[in-house]
Design an enzyme around this catalytic site. Structure first.
Site, PDB file in Angstrom:
ATOM      1  N   CYS A   1       0.832  -1.203   0.000  1.00 40.79           N
ATOM      2  CA  CYS A   1       0.000   0.000   0.000  1.00 40.79           C
ATOM      3  C   CYS A   1       0.868   1.255   0.000  1.00 40.79           C
ATOM      4  O   CYS A   1       0.450   2.297  -0.500  1.00 40.79           O
ATOM      5  CB  CYS A   1      -0.938  -0.002   1.201  1.00 40.79           C
ATOM      6  SG  CYS A   1      -0.114  -0.126   2.795  1.00 40.79           S
TER       7      CYS A   1
ATOM      8  N   HIS B   1      -1.410   1.253   7.509  1.00 42.17           N
ATOM      9  CA  HIS B   1      -1.880   1.194   6.123  1.00 42.17           C
ATOM     10  C   HIS B   1      -1.767   2.580   5.507  1.00 42.17           C
ATOM     11  O   HIS B   1      -1.911   3.596   6.187  1.00 42.17           O
ATOM     12  CB  HIS B   1      -3.337   0.720   6.102  1.00 42.17           C
ATOM     13  CG  HIS B   1      -3.934   0.629   4.732  1.00 42.17           C
ATOM     14  ND1 HIS B   1      -3.414  -0.173   3.752  1.00 42.17           N
ATOM     15  CD2 HIS B   1      -5.015   1.249   4.176  1.00 42.17           C
ATOM     16  CE1 HIS B   1      -4.150  -0.053   2.654  1.00 42.17           C
ATOM     17  NE2 HIS B   1      -5.117   0.814   2.888  1.00 42.17           N
TER      18      HIS B   1
END
Length: 1047
Positions: free
Chosen positions: A454, A861
């Site tokens: 990510c 994330h």
């Protein structure tokens, strides 16, 4: 009397005389006659009607029969009996064939004459059977039309019950066999009239008995889906479409598309023949049903059928535009076929050669209807050229032909394309199947997470949304090259043109991953971004050296098979020149490169030194805690002072025989400082060079410069990016442990350090230093403080060559973060070395924000917010001097107060609320708003802005001058190289085939499968950073898990 009449009609007397005598015969019908005389008269008149050689005899027969049947009804009822009618229908009359229309006309008139007689009920029962038999014999259009007239007037003759369904089905088959071989207008009009009568009969039956409708339509589909080469169903079936209730579209299309018994070949035939129906005049709603079936097939992902039919029929549909009667329907179908066929330009290019002739022809007639039609055609053509903008040789004649018609806006074009794609069709028609995996309603493509990637995905989406940079990358000629820039171009091209919901960047990931990054482990997105830009920059320099050696084999950034490492040393040698002109800059330098000048003045001897460094991003620190020593005893991440690793990347292309130096961020030292990324973009920094009576500190005497500033006294005010930037650029007094070694004084001395931006980048990258190294726990902690993100950022830029030239100017930037006045008092002691100066304020607009969700750099994330901003948009006007942000030197404090540009920023904010912002979260892309960007941290405390991209606003960015004049950048993006376009087209076809196979597999389990999916829209109830049940991609569990989390 019958003998007299027979002799009269066959005589040679004048016609007026005959008519007078006939009138006398008709009047004599009132007189009494016996049964034999009546029967003889009925026989004669029947013979005249059915076998009369001329119209006069047939007319006489009708007149006399009607008169005698009226006055002698019982006798006529006895004559016109069930046996007689059956004989006519089955055997004919003498020499007259039973299929002659005259027989049906005679029976039709006979029924009218005995309508009030009881025996008519027997005839109705007889005809219910006989009309079914007749229809099964596939009568010609004329006979079928006469039969329809009879059944319309006498609905009692229509078969009842189950026979009515059979009758309707057989009548549909009969229509399917109609043909008209004549090309004369009179015959064509008569044919259309006959077909209309038959279709109206079916409509009446469907209304009277609704149970007959669905079987009839199934029969229609059976006829048009027939793959029998010896049978071509008639276009006359189109006449039935206008009588089908539009409310049944959903039910019927679902029945057709979800029926496993319907083979692809049959569906293809049916769709092709329905498109042929567009040529049927006066038929309504044919286009509606064709489009509905196209959408239904897309909804169940039968893309092979759609591709075959579109390529086979697109030219036929286009040719229908020439005919006024069918033009509206043909244009509707053509528009849908073209706009939905978005995986390849093949369909559009089939009709492009014909567009110019069509436009010229309709422009010449000057009719208002023609002008309105051409406006619609022009909009359609612009949409397609926008979507496939790489064919100037094809499009230039078209653009010239439609130049006088209005061009739709880019926003409208995008909306039309996004709503029309096959993968955008609603799946309501196949609700038992799982949700489509085509592009979302945003029209943007996600990036598949390859396992903790990510950090890469969020950065790549931010770079892709940097419109000017993307266009420059896509315009490069990199054929035959295997460079990282070529792979980035490939990635950008697929993000722009793929039909997939998300693209898997495996090749680019392997090529761009820093060697010290462990695969499938979470990494720092800022570190990755620096490494990526540096690699691209160094690579281009190497390729330029190679290009200069082999100019005949390379062009621009083109490559040969020579190894990049063979020219690395020559490229490094070429960077030893002290400066770089704009023409020699690499693409990375043009888009992201800026210059920063650091100036240090010894407060004892007043000697000064300065150096100029190139940068691609600025790292902005938060206001630190009172003492650095507190770092060792740090417990609470929220109160941790901001520190940054000094792993600022100094990457170069390594010598092939030299072992690469691997940087390990886990063991790097972190300093509490606001640092600029000191990569020099291929050219060494201009080292500190002293003015008169100045000295340069020796390498061993250099110290870490720390801005030791007290924390906010209140701490409740949210700082903005402007505050952090002002803090970064504010003058700093180096005292205590941070004293400066002055060679002129030959000792450590108090000094004043000042930094100026001397050259601004096109895109300003700002990294907020949220991660610090906890020496006690040996982990990187995160500062969770919220930071306000201004839409408009004014960057102070001082372009003068030396400090001495600005002695008479003043530099003041007023910051509205008043609580840090005392914190900066120590830093902002006045300089006694030179007068103040005033930089130019360069406006920037926020382009993208990379957000980190979690409480540690080793877990969590990344996702990003972004929008499109181009250099050709209206430039933001710099405020007058009285309204500018000002950072003023004073004896003891920072001038407080609200920034006058706040009002302007709020106006822009309100404007931007209605513009499109996108949320890129790996594979998921959704619409969002700037308000959501602003509130993300307040709503989800672990989700904080980390990397920001700002786009410089100027009247002209000067980067489009390299565009080929003949490129026809219809959608703003450059035309793709043929190699790229072919690869995308091939992959799009493969994707559609994959979707179709998956849909077929799911259809086999549809009966037991349940349909449940989450809408792909706004989702403000959960953190955008969520990757599962644990918010923030599991970032909250960063200290409880053994290994790094996989997303």
């Amino acid at each position: 009397m019958d003998k007299i009449l027979e002799g009269l009609v066959s005589s040679s007397h004048p016609l007026p005389l005959k008519r007078m005598i006939v009138r006398k015969v008709v009047e004599s019908a009132e007189h009494g006659l016996d049964e034999a005389q009546c029967e003889a008269m009925f026989d004669l008149t029947t013979r005249l009607i059915l076998e009369g050689p001329d119209p006069f005899q047939r007319q006489v027969g009708h007149q006399v029969l009607e008169a005698y049947a009226r006055y002698h009804r019982p006798e006529f009822e006895s004559f016109f009996n069930k046996t007689f009618v059956l004989g006519l229908l089955q055997q004919g009359y003498h020499s007259l064939d039973r299929k002659d229309v005259a027989i049906l006309d005679y029976i039709h008139n006979g029924l009218k004459l005995i309508m009030s007689c009881p025996s008519v009920l027997d005839l109705f029962s007889l005809l219910q059977v006989e009309v079914l038999r007749m229809v099964c014999e596939r009568p010609e259009p004329q006979l079928c039309a006469r039969l329809s007239d009879l059944l319309t007037d006498f609905v009692q003759c229509v078969p009842k019950g189950k026979l009515s369904i059979t009758f309707c089905q057989q009548l549909v088959r009969t229509i399917g066999h109609f043909q008209c071989v004549s090309t004369q207008e009179k015959e064509l009009r008569e044919y259309v009239s006959q077909v209309t009568k038959v279709s109206n009969l079916l409509q009446n039956i469907w209304k009277a008995e609704p149970s007959t409708l669905l079987p009839s339509l199934q029969e229609v589909f059976a006829s048009i889906s027939s793959t029998d080469a010896s049978f071509e169903p008639s276009v006359a079936l189109a006449s039935l479409v206008q009588h089908i209730p539009l409310q049944m579209i959903t039910v019927l299309i679902r029945s057709l598309t979800a029926d496993p018994n319907v083979k692809d070949a049959s569906m293809t035939q049916a769709l092709c023949r329905m498109i042929d129906w567009l040529s049927w005049p006066l038929a309504q709603h044919v286009d509606t049903w064709v489009i509905a079936l196209l959408k239904g097939l897309a909804a169940v992902q039968k893309f092979t059928i759609l591709i075959d039919v579109t390529l086979l029929k697109i030219e036929l549909v286009f040719n229908r535009l020439w005919f006024p009667l069918v033009r509206p329907g043909a244009l509707a179908v053509l528009s849908h076929m073209l706009l939905s066929f978005q995986h390849s330009p093949e369909a559009f290019h089939l009709i492009v050669p014909h567009v110019v002739n069509l436009v010229h022809s309709f422009r010449s007639d000057g009719l208002p209807s023609s002008t309105a039609f051409l406006v619609q055609v022009t909009e359609l053509v612009h949409c397609m050229m926008y979507h496939y903008s790489g064919f100037p040789d094809l499009y230039e004649p078209v653009l010239e032909a439609v130049k006088d018609f209005p061009k739709p806006s880019e926003e409208k074009i995008k909306l039309i394309l996004n709503q029309s794609a096959w993968t955008s069709q609603s799946n309501a028609l196949a609700s038992c199947l799982s949700r489509l995996s085509g592009k979302s309603e945003t029209g943007k493509t996600g990036l598949i997470n390859l396992g903790n990637t990510c950090y890469m995905n969020s950065v790549l989406q931010a770079l892709f949304m940097a419109t000017d940079f993307r266009r420059q990358v896509l315009s490069l000629n990199l054929n035959g090259c295997n460079s990282l820039m070529k792979k980035l171009q490939h990635l950008f091209a697929f993000l722009a043109h793929t039909q997939r919901e998300a693209y898997a960047p495996r090749i680019f990931f392997e090529a761009s991953r820093p060697p010290w990054f462990t695969p499938r482990s979470q990494q720092d997105c800022s570190e990755y971004l620096r490494f990526l830009l540096d690699r691209l920059h160094e690579e281009e320099k190497i390729l330029r050296v190679q290009s200069s050696q082999e100019p005949s084999e390379t062009e621009g950034l083109g490559c040969t098979d020579t190894s990049l490492q063979e020219v690395a040393s020559k490229a490094a040698a070429g960077t030893e020149s002290p400066g770089t002109s704009d023409g020699e800059k690499t693409l990375i330098e043009k888009m992201f490169g800026g210059k920063l000048r650091t100036h240090i003045c010894c407060l004892n001897c007043r000697s000064t030194s300065q150096k100029v460094e190139a940068f691609t991003d600025l790292s902005l620190a938060f206001c630190p805690a009172p003492s650095v020593e507190d770092l060792s005893s740090f417990q609470d991440p929220a109160s941790l002072p901001s520190v940054q690793d000094d792993g600022l990347m100094q990457t170069t292309v390594a010598d092939p025989e030299e072992e690469p130096v691997v940087y390990n961020p886990a063991t790097a030292a972190f300093v509490c400082d606001s640092v600029v990324n000191q990569r020099i973009l291929g050219s060494p920094p201009v080292e500190f060079h002293c003015t008169e009576n100045s000295s340069v500190p020796s390498e061993s005497a250099k110290v870490v410069i720390s801005k030791d500033v007290p924390p906010n006294p209140g701490g409740e005010t949210t700082p903005s990016v402007t505050d952090l930037l002002n803090y970064f650029l504010a003058p700093e007094i180096l005292t205590g442990d941070n004293q400066y070694y002055c060679e002129n004084c030959a000792s450590l001395q108090n000094a004043e350090k000042t930094m100026q931006i001397t050259e601004e980048p096109e895109y300003l990258i700002l990294t907020l230093l949220r991660f610090s190294y906890d020496q006690k726990y040996h982990v990187r902690r995160k500062i969770l403080d919220n930071v306000s993100l201004p839409l408009v950022l004014e960057l102070p830029v001082k372009r003068t060559a030396s400090f001495s030239s600005s002695l008479s100017e003043s530099w003041s930037v007023d910051v509205d973060f008043t609580d840090i006045n005392e914190n900066l008092a120590k830093k902002l002691k006045p300089s006694t070395t030179e007068e103040a100066f005033c930089p130019k304020l360069v406006p920037y607009l926020l382009s993208s924000v990379v957000v980190h969700s979690g409480v540690s750099s080793e877990s969590g994330h990344y996702y990003s917010y972004a929008r499109n901003i181009t250099g050709t948009e209206s430039s933001y006007q710099v405020c007058p001097q009285s309204e500018r942000l000002a950072l003023a030197h004073s004896q003891s404090c920072l001038l407080g107060g609200e920034s006058p540009s706040t009002v302007i920023e709020q106006d822009l904010e309100n404007k931007e609320m209605s513009q499109e912002w996108f949320l890129f979260n790996d594979s998921r892309v959704t619409f969002t708003s700037f308000q959501s960007v602003q509130k993300i941290t307040s709503r989800f405390p672990k989700d904080t802005a980390y990397v920001l991209l700002y786009k410089k606003q100027s009247s002209a960015n000067g980067l489009r001058s390299d565009n080929p004049a003949s490129g026809v950048w219809v959608n703003g993006d450059p035309p793709l190289q043929k190699e790229l376009m072919d690869a995308i087209t091939k992959d799009n076809k493969l994707y559609l085939q994959e979707q179709e196979l998956n849909a077929r597999a799911r259809a086999l389990q549809a009966a037991s499968a349940s349909c449940s999916f989450r809408p792909n829209g706004f989702d403000d109830n959960d953190p955008p950073g969520s990757c599962g049940p644990a918010g923030g991609g599991g970032g909250g569990g960063g200290f409880n898990t053994v290994g790094r989390l996989v997303f």
